[in-house]
Design a protein around this motif. Sequence first.
Motif, PDB file in Angstrom:
ATOM      1  N   TRP A   1       0.817  -1.218   0.000  1.00 42.08           N
ATOM      2  CA  TRP A   1       0.000   0.000   0.000  1.00 42.08           C
ATOM      3  C   TRP A   1       0.848   1.264   0.000  1.00 42.08           C
ATOM      4  CZ3 TRP A   1       1.514   2.645   4.229  1.00 42.08           C
ATOM      5  CH2 TRP A   1       1.991   1.928   5.327  1.00 42.08           C
ATOM      6  N   TRP A   2       2.143   1.150   0.114  1.00 38.80           N
ATOM      7  CA  TRP A   2       3.025   2.307   0.234  1.00 38.80           C
ATOM      8  C   TRP A   2       2.849   3.323  -0.906  1.00 38.80           C
ATOM      9  CZ3 TRP A   2       5.830   3.317   4.505  1.00 38.80           C
ATOM     10  CH2 TRP A   2       6.829   4.303   4.433  1.00 38.80           C
ATOM     11  N   PRO A   3       2.654   2.891  -2.157  1.00 41.61           N
ATOM     12  CA  PRO A   3       2.509   3.872  -3.247  1.00 41.61           C
ATOM     13  C   PRO A   3       1.282   4.766  -3.126  1.00 41.61           C
ATOM     14  CG  PRO A   3       2.984   1.687  -4.117  1.00 41.61           C
ATOM     15  CD  PRO A   3       2.661   1.505  -2.676  1.00 41.61           C
TER      16      PRO A   3
ATOM     17  N   LEU B   1       0.604  12.307  -2.097  1.00 38.98           N
ATOM     18  CA  LEU B   1       1.441  13.457  -1.746  1.00 38.98           C
ATOM     19  C   LEU B   1       2.051  14.072  -3.004  1.00 38.98           C
ATOM     20  CD1 LEU B   1       2.831  15.259   0.332  1.00 38.98           C
ATOM     21  CD2 LEU B   1       4.604  13.505   0.559  1.00 38.98           C
ATOM     22  N   ALA B   2       2.473  13.233  -3.947  1.00 38.20           N
ATOM     23  CA  ALA B   2       3.041  13.757  -5.192  1.00 38.20           C
ATOM     24  C   ALA B   2       2.025  14.621  -5.933  1.00 38.20           C
ATOM     25  CB  ALA B   2       3.511  12.605  -6.076  1.00 38.20           C
ATOM     26  N   GLY B   3       0.784  14.148  -6.018  1.00 38.01           N
ATOM     27  CA  GLY B   3      -0.244  14.930  -6.693  1.00 38.01           C
ATOM     28  C   GLY B   3      -0.541  16.240  -5.991  1.00 38.01           C
TER      29      GLY B   3
ATOM     30  N   CYS C   1       7.448  14.763  -8.061  1.00 37.93           N
ATOM     31  CA  CYS C   1       6.951  13.552  -8.715  1.00 37.93           C
ATOM     32  C   CYS C   1       7.923  12.377  -8.649  1.00 37.93           C
ATOM     33  CB  CYS C   1       6.640  13.858 -10.186  1.00 37.93           C
ATOM     34  SG  CYS C   1       5.190  14.883 -10.447  1.00 37.93           S
ATOM     35  N   LEU C   2       9.149  12.578  -9.111  1.00 38.04           N
ATOM     36  CA  LEU C   2      10.044  11.451  -9.350  1.00 38.04           C
ATOM     37  C   LEU C   2      10.405  10.663  -8.093  1.00 38.04           C
ATOM     38  CD1 LEU C   2      12.407  13.030 -12.047  1.00 38.04           C
ATOM     39  CD2 LEU C   2      10.295  11.719 -12.353  1.00 38.04           C
ATOM     40  N   PRO C   3      10.811  11.297  -6.978  1.00 38.28           N
ATOM     41  CA  PRO C   3      11.185  10.486  -5.810  1.00 38.28           C
ATOM     42  C   PRO C   3      10.009   9.755  -5.171  1.00 38.28           C
ATOM     43  CG  PRO C   3      12.091  12.721  -5.645  1.00 38.28           C
ATOM     44  CD  PRO C   3      11.077  12.730  -6.740  1.00 38.28           C
ATOM     45  N   LEU C   4       8.796  10.260  -5.360  1.00 44.75           N
ATOM     46  CA  LEU C   4       7.630   9.676  -4.698  1.00 44.75           C
ATOM     47  C   LEU C   4       7.018   8.524  -5.481  1.00 44.75           C
ATOM     48  CD1 LEU C   4       6.012  12.954  -3.354  1.00 44.75           C
ATOM     49  CD2 LEU C   4       6.974  11.096  -1.996  1.00 44.75           C
ATOM     50  N   GLY C   5       7.591   8.191  -6.635  1.00 45.18           N
ATOM     51  CA  GLY C   5       7.163   6.978  -7.325  1.00 45.18           C
ATOM     52  C   GLY C   5       6.461   7.166  -8.639  1.00 45.18           C
ATOM     53  N   THR C   6       6.399   8.390  -9.149  1.00 49.54           N
ATOM     54  CA  THR C   6       5.796   8.605 -10.459  1.00 49.54           C
ATOM     55  C   THR C   6       6.508   7.748 -11.507  1.00 49.54           C
ATOM     56  OG1 THR C   6       5.221  10.866  -9.891  1.00 49.54           O
ATOM     57  CG2 THR C   6       5.287  10.325 -12.219  1.00 49.54           C
TER      58      THR C   6
ATOM     59  N   THR D   1       1.437  -9.774  -7.260  1.00 52.50           N
ATOM     60  CA  THR D   1       2.650 -10.587  -7.409  1.00 52.50           C
ATOM     61  C   THR D   1       3.333 -10.921  -6.094  1.00 52.50           C
ATOM     62  OG1 THR D   1       4.064  -8.627  -7.670  1.00 52.50           O
ATOM     63  CG2 THR D   1       3.069  -9.557  -9.665  1.00 52.50           C
ATOM     64  N   GLY D   2       3.046 -10.169  -5.025  1.00 56.05           N
ATOM     65  CA  GLY D   2       3.751 -10.368  -3.772  1.00 56.05           C
ATOM     66  C   GLY D   2       5.165  -9.813  -3.781  1.00 56.05           C
ATOM     67  N   ARG D   3       5.500  -9.031  -4.790  1.00 63.33           N
ATOM     68  CA  ARG D   3       6.834  -8.455  -4.915  1.00 63.33           C
ATOM     69  C   ARG D   3       6.815  -7.004  -4.431  1.00 63.33           C
ATOM     70  NH1 ARG D   3      10.037 -11.679  -8.402  1.00 63.33           N
ATOM     71  NH2 ARG D   3      11.434  -9.909  -8.668  1.00 63.33           N
ATOM     72  N   SER D   4       7.972  -6.382  -4.412  1.00 62.13           N
ATOM     73  CA  SER D   4       8.075  -5.013  -3.924  1.00 62.13           C
ATOM     74  C   SER D   4       7.397  -4.037  -4.885  1.00 62.13           C
ATOM     75  CB  SER D   4       9.545  -4.624  -3.770  1.00 62.13           C
ATOM     76  OG  SER D   4       9.676  -3.237  -3.506  1.00 62.13           O
ATOM     77  N   PRO D   5       6.626  -3.074  -4.376  1.00 56.29           N
ATOM     78  CA  PRO D   5       6.017  -2.081  -5.269  1.00 56.29           C
ATOM     79  C   PRO D   5       7.060  -1.186  -5.924  1.00 56.29           C
ATOM     80  CG  PRO D   5       5.702  -1.461  -2.971  1.00 56.29           C
ATOM     81  CD  PRO D   5       6.268  -2.847  -2.968  1.00 56.29           C
ATOM     82  N   GLU D   6       8.257  -1.126  -5.366  1.00 59.65           N
ATOM     83  CA  GLU D   6       9.305  -0.283  -5.933  1.00 59.65           C
ATOM     84  C   GLU D   6       9.673  -0.724  -7.347  1.00 59.65           C
ATOM     85  OE1 GLU D   6      13.733   1.439  -4.668  1.00 59.65           O
ATOM     86  OE2 GLU D   6      12.716  -0.059  -3.436  1.00 59.65           O
ATOM     87  N   GLU D   7       9.458  -2.013  -7.663  1.00 56.45           N
ATOM     88  CA  GLU D   7       9.783  -2.513  -9.004  1.00 56.45           C
ATOM     89  C   GLU D   7       8.918  -1.855 -10.073  1.00 56.45           C
ATOM     90  OE1 GLU D   7      11.130  -7.025  -7.587  1.00 56.45           O
ATOM     91  OE2 GLU D   7       9.256  -6.693  -8.681  1.00 56.45           O
ATOM     92  N   ALA D   8       7.674  -1.552  -9.747  1.00 57.44           N
ATOM     93  CA  ALA D   8       6.763  -0.946 -10.710  1.00 57.44           C
ATOM     94  C   ALA D   8       6.735   0.565 -10.611  1.00 57.44           C
ATOM     95  CB  ALA D   8       5.343  -1.496 -10.523  1.00 57.44           C
ATOM     96  N   ALA D   9       7.254   1.111  -9.515  1.00 55.48           N
ATOM     97  CA  ALA D   9       7.274   2.556  -9.338  1.00 55.48           C
ATOM     98  C   ALA D   9       8.516   3.148  -9.974  1.00 55.48           C
ATOM     99  CB  ALA D   9       7.231   2.897  -7.844  1.00 55.48           C
ATOM    100  N   LEU D  10       8.602   4.470  -9.931  1.00 49.79           N
ATOM    101  CA  LEU D  10       9.804   5.187 -10.354  1.00 49.79           C
ATOM    102  C   LEU D  10      10.069   5.006 -11.845  1.00 49.79           C
ATOM    103  CD1 LEU D  10      11.854   4.097  -7.224  1.00 49.79           C
ATOM    104  CD2 LEU D  10      10.672   6.268  -7.548  1.00 49.79           C
ATOM    105  N   SER D  11      11.261   5.383 -12.271  1.00 51.13           N
ATOM    106  CA  SER D  11      11.584   5.383 -13.702  1.00 51.13           C
ATOM    107  C   SER D  11      11.869   4.006 -14.250  1.00 51.13           C
ATOM    108  CB  SER D  11      12.795   6.287 -13.960  1.00 51.13           C
ATOM    109  OG  SER D  11      13.950   5.735 -13.353  1.00 51.13           O
ATOM    110  N   GLY D  12      12.258   3.077 -13.386  1.00 53.43           N
ATOM    111  CA  GLY D  12      12.565   1.728 -13.852  1.00 53.43           C
ATOM    112  C   GLY D  12      14.035   1.454 -14.052  1.00 53.43           C
ATOM    113  N   GLN D  13      14.910   2.417 -13.769  1.00 48.34           N
ATOM    114  CA  GLN D  13      16.345   2.218 -13.988  1.00 48.34           C
ATOM    115  C   GLN D  13      16.879   1.068 -13.137  1.00 48.34           C
ATOM    116  OE1 GLN D  13      16.008   6.510 -13.288  1.00 48.34           O
ATOM    117  NE2 GLN D  13      18.128   6.590 -13.963  1.00 48.34           N
TER     118      GLN D  13
END
Length: 489
Positions: free
Chosen positions: A106-108, A114-116, A158-163, A335-347
């Motif tokens: 639920w973190w995102p 907040l980003a919006g 936007c960018l640090p918060l997961g856009t 997926t049960g995986r970290s939301p960070e994988e789908a967030a951010l730019s993907g680098q």
Amino acid sequence: MRGVRRRAGWAWAVKTRAGRPGRGRWPGEGRGVGAQQPQAGADDQAGQLRRVLTSRGYLGMLGVSVLVGAPVSLAAFGFVGLEHELQHWVWESLPDAAGFDRAPWWWPLPALLLAGLLLAPVVTRLPGHGGHTPVLGLGGPPTQPLEVPGVVLAALACLPLGTVLGPEAPLMAIGSGLALLAVRSAKRAAQPKLGVILGMAGSTAAISTIFGSPIVAAVMVIEAAGLGGPQLAVLLLPCLLASGVGALVFTGFGHWTGLSVGALALPAQPPSGVPDPGDFLWGVPVAVLVAVVVVTGQRVGHRVAAFTGARATGPRIVLCAVAVGACIAAYALVTGRSPEEAALSGQATLGALAANPHAWSVGALVALVAFKGLGWSVALGSLRGGPIFPAVLIGAAIGVACGGLPGFGIQPGLAAGLAAAGAAITGLPVTSTVLAAALLGGEAADSTPLLIVAAVTAFVTGELLRGRRPGVKAAAPPHAAEEAEGASA
């Protein structure tokens, strides 16, 4: 949308105006790009180029380009360093301090809310609206210095918060605006070309290493400008000088400070071999699939842009940001995986995927493409950032997911996905091939034929899909063509 291809902003650099006495003339002066002109002989073109390159005004501009490269790159380094540290704090330090091993699913949701909330007043109240909407690509007229603070605030909101966007567009805007500070506004008004070329030089200096190689930025300038002969040399030299100085600054300060700038890179890749018929047999449909996914995302982005720009822009931006957060949370929940994988730019995710593709099941890769792709589509039309980095990850995920097909492989799938996604999102197949080759590093030599075929296939597919729906093209920001004509008068 044609990405960065043939934007009005690029064309300004070669539009015509009266030359100043004693300063030399630009190649093709007095005629617009693409106009019917008498065919000049090779000797005439060579003499024309020599006169421009040795003119006092042009030599002065080259000197300014070198001087501009260092401070612009320092500012860009500070920006990406701060953005990277904020991203680490939001997605790693805070969850750890709250007692989580990693960011919960639920973190995102609160992060993107907040980003919006932070972005909405920047877009609605500050000059420049925080930069142009990402679905319009990377082109357009140079960013004015007065607009730079809004671009910085929007990107940091936007960018640090997961856009689901990259840092390339804000970096180019920051570099362009800071470069124009080197030239007095009165001089820019008297010489429109000077401001445009210095703006482009500042942009290439700012992104000189964020793509993994300064050569990628230089090739982008060549291909996006669509020029040849003397005009190409006149435009390219300031950009090469600025990007070279920028790469030096990025490398030196990165080593000195120990800070990471999160450049697009693959620390490790699956081993490659010489492509066989099976790689091309599957590489072509994979490239078509990548192009279809990317163009579909752009179409959704255009609809979202129309939604946010109609009325009540601030509340609608917040709503779209929450929708992006919901897409990221859904990926983690399914997926049960970290939301960070789908967030951010993907680098970071791209590097992890290339280094250990077997850590993802096919289902997880499909979920990544679906949920990150949908979040990226919404962000394209509402938030602020760059469109390229997430698209490259989506293409790579599709390629790796298809790597298990008979006669195919993970490495060929990764290579085809990288090149195809770059070509589909930018409309620049040569730039995309060079970018994919830079990412693959030592593995690129054997993969180059497949990279070329995938990039061309995705480019043609994207153009055909957009041709069926003219309304989805966004060749330039509003009034850019008229402004360009006015600059050439």
